[in-house]
Design a protein around this motif. Structure first.
Motif: not given
Ligand SMILES: Nc1ncnc2c1ncn2[C@@H]1O[C@H](COP(=O)(O)OP(=O)(O)OP(=O)(O)O)[C@@H](O)[C@H]1O
Ligand SMILES: [Mg+2]
Lengths: 432, 262
Positions: A285-287, A312-316, A346-347, A409-416
């Motif tokens: 993920i990128a901003i 998977f890339t999601r960028a804002v 991309v958003l 993507i954030i939801a997939e991150i395994p560490l809280e």
């Protein structure tokens, strides 16, 4: 070409630093060889981005670092450390200043130390793998990295050792005159399992800094590596990072990358799926904000049969940020039953921002599956209307939609802990 | 103060095309008004114009809720003033969970510093969901994403129940519902009936009005309310269709934009 390239790193400097550190002769030799090759090498050429105009010369000079206790670390680093981190390395500018490895892990044969120390204490292991994934001769930036690298991390997980808790590292640049070029080398031996998490940050810089970083992950047969990283450098830092994993049979890598810098950034996150039955999963993920120039490239190169990759890339993109987002799936001849999938989204939040999603499939084998999806879009006004019709203000509606865009993507991150930390950085980057 | 909702001479256009040709309607708290009418006669346009959809431009007239000028407000302000629209085609928003969305909407009403506690919110949401016979997992699904037509409608009613509006506009909340869902949704609406809440129900079918008896029925054609009456009007429409009204009024094509130039 007779054009003389003036390098930002000099042999005399390297020798001087090496001496100051009491570096092993083979390491210094390795540096000097890389440096010698540098002038004849070209700059890296990420798709659709020309690096020639970027400021890639702020290497600074080596400054010796003094070890400190966790309590006396700079606040910018302390903020990023999980309380009760039992396995931790902190690099401040040119060197590692803090290392903790739990007795439990060291009893299992785990090595977790700065790379400089590892070149002395684990010479054979380091020699075997150092520079095997990202090679010094690839281009001028990699050559200069291998000439100038400092601090860094060496993580070795022995055969069959499976580690639950993540190991952590923090890299902080807070002195613009100090060189800052960490090298991460992770070797996961046969059937081992490990999660490593790191953060890159800067604070109070009075000038420009180049972060020329390399990450190498070597996963031997059946090993499983999870690598999560968040880059949150300030605008003074130009970040060039090459991350690469080499996968042997049945091994896997999961990349989780948060590209949250404020300065120009070109990163390349790649997996070479050498072995059969290998698996690579990359989530980025990128901003982008301000007037950042950005290039995010993810790559998967399939050699092994039945190897699988997902990217998977999601960028804002806000304000005047300009981003090129490349996804390159390469399936070599002989990699039968390989499956490579990628999606870049991309958003765009402002008319002056640019986002270019660029999926590339290069396939030299018939018996494979491959797919890609790419999209560039704006916040949908119908969605804003819908949320506002429930009383939610416009800024809050936009916030919900942007978070929603990144959430899968954030939801997939395994560490809280990493998840919440990333959430914080995302908020900051979105100006909230 | 007793709820009073007044629409006067409302005209609205979309992309330069006039759709609403002057709507007059007055509603009080406790009343239920039904709007019926053939396809394409401006019913959803009326709902959207009231809510403030950005594509619709109001060119004349007024709409006030308890003497406050709605048309002067942004969309969220209208919602906070007490207007609620259950949409004919609700948006899908990926990545935003239903419960996060609902909580944001509730908190927007309550204001900063007065946010609803998580426990209390969950209790309220679960209670309302139970009443609507919604699977609890819908709280964690992304907002309307992949919901079936009927599930979306129930979700609209869920929002209405949690947001406690003064004026509720239901745009074809019955379409796409099976018989059980229709009864459940109608029960939800009936539960919310109160002396200070008014309902404007846009529907094509008598069957919803069998459950929710309207006090007034209005028929829309060509962007106007062309006939108003009591519940018996809906029953007659169910039986005879619209032709008799068209005949009565000399309308050949009831859709917007098809009327003969006078
Ligand atoms: N974006 C648009 N551009 C042009 N015309 C439009 C647009 N949106 C709606 N209209 C027209 O406005 C008229 C009224 O539409 P509206 O949706 O209000 O009808 P309705 O009465 O709700 O119909 P239905 O019963 O089918 O839901 C229709 O003729 C429709 O085609
Ligand atoms: Mg309609």
């Amino acid at each position: 070409m007779t054009l003389q390239t003036i390098l930002p790193v000099q042999a005399a400097q390297i020798k001087e630093w090496a001496e100051a550190r009491g570096e092993a002769a083979w390491v210094t030799e390795h540096r000097l060889q890389a440096l010698e090759a540098a002038p004849s090498l070209e700059l890296p050429k990420p798709e659709k981005t020309k690096l020639d105009r970027w400021n890639l010369s702020a290497y600074g000079t080596f400054k010796a670092a003094e070890a400190v206790g966790q309590g006396t670390l700079p606040a910018a680093a302390k903020d990023l450390i999980d309380e009760g981190a039992h396995n931790l390395i902190v690099q401040l500018n040119s060197g590692v200043v803090h290392t903790v490895l739990s007795e439990e892990l060291s009893a299992q044969g785990v090595i977790f130390t700065d790379l400089e120390t590892a070149t002395r204490e684990h010479e054979d292991l380091v020699k075997k793998h150092f520079g095997s994934a990202v090679k010094p001769g690839e281009h001028q930036v990699s050559a200069l990295h291998y000439a100038a690298w400092n601090g860094g991390v060496f993580l070795y997980v022995p055969k069959n050792v499976e580690l639950e808790a993540p190991l952590q590292a923090v890299f902080l640049s807070d002195d613009a005159s100090a060189s800052f070029a960490p090298h991460i080398l992770i070797v996961a031996d046969t059937n081992s399992r490990v999660t490593y998490v790191d953060s890159y940050v800067s604070a109070g810089l009075a000038g420009e800094v180049l972060h020329n970083g390399v990450v190498e992950v070597i996963a031997l047969d059946g090993a499983k590596v999870q690598y999560a990283t968040v880059h949150q450098f300030g605008k003074e830092v130009t970040d060039i990072s090459f991350r690469r994993a080499l996968l042997s049979n049945d091994s896997s890598i999961e990349w989780i990358v948060g590209e949250m810098n404020d300065g120009d950034t070109a990163t390349d996150t790649a997996t070479v799926l050498n072995g059969s039955g290998t698996n690579s999963d990359a989530k980025i993920i990128a901003i982008g904000s301000g007037s950042q120039k950005l290039n995010y490239t993810t790559r998967a190169v399939h050699f092994g049969k039945s190897s699988e990759s997902d990217m998977f890339t999601r960028a804002v993109m806000r304000e005047e940020a300009q981003a090129i987002i490349n996804g390159i799936t390469k399936i070599e001849h002989g990699a039968t039953k390989a499956n490579g999938q990628q999606a870049e989204k991309v958003l765009m939040l402002s008319p002056a921002a640019r986002g270019d999603a660029n999926p590339i499939l290069l396939i030299d084998e018939d018996d494979v599956m491959a797919g890609h999806a790419a999209s560039v879009g704006k916040v949908n006004p119908e969605q804003i209307y819908y949320l506002m019709s429930r009383g939610i203000s416009k800024p809050e509606a936009e916030r919900l939609i942007i978070y929603g865009f990144l959430a899968p993507i954030i939801a997939e991150i395994p560490l809280e802990l990493l998840r919440t930390r990333l959430q914080r950085v995302v908020e900051r980057k979105l100006g909230q | 103060m007793a709820t009073k909702f007044v629409i006067e001479g409302l005209k609205a256009e979309i992309e330069g095309k006039e759709i609403l040709k002057g709507i007059d309607l007055e509603m009080k708290g406790g009343e239920i008004h039904a709007i019926m009418g053939p396809n394409g006669t401006g019913k959803s346009t009326l709902a959207s114009a009231l809510m403030g959809h950005p594509k619709y431009e109001v060119t004349a007239g007024s709409a006030t809720l308890n003497d406050e000028d709605l048309l002067d407000m942004s969309v969220d302000e209208r919602a906070l003033a007490g207007l609620f629209l259950a949409m004919q085609y609700p948006s899908e928003i990926a990545g935003v969970t239903n419960s996060d969305f609902l909580r944001s909407a509730i908190n927007a009403r309550r204001g900063e510093g007065n946010e609803i506690s998580l426990i209390k919110f969950i209790r309220q949401m679960e209670k309302s969901m139970k009443g609507l016979e919604m699977n609890p997992e819908f709280a964690h699904r992304y907002l309307n994403e992949g919901f079936s037509g009927g599930e979306k409608k129930r979700n609209e009613i869920l929002q209405m129940m949690l947001l406690d509006p003064k004026i509720v506009v239901l745009d074809e909340v019955d379409s796409g519902l099976d018989i059980d869902a229709l009864r459940i949704v109608a029960n939800g609406v009936n539960q919310m009936r109160s002396e200070d809440r008014g309902f404007l129900i846009i529907t094509h079918y008598q069957r919803l009005l069998n459950y929710i008896t309207p006090d007034f029925v209005h028929v829309m054609m060509q962007g106007r309310i062309v006939k108003s009456g009591g519940p018996e009007l809906a029953a007659r429409l169910e039986q005879d269709g619209y032709d008799w009204i068209k005949e009565e009024l000399g309308i050949t094509d009831e859709t917007v934009g098809q009327e003969q130039e006078a």
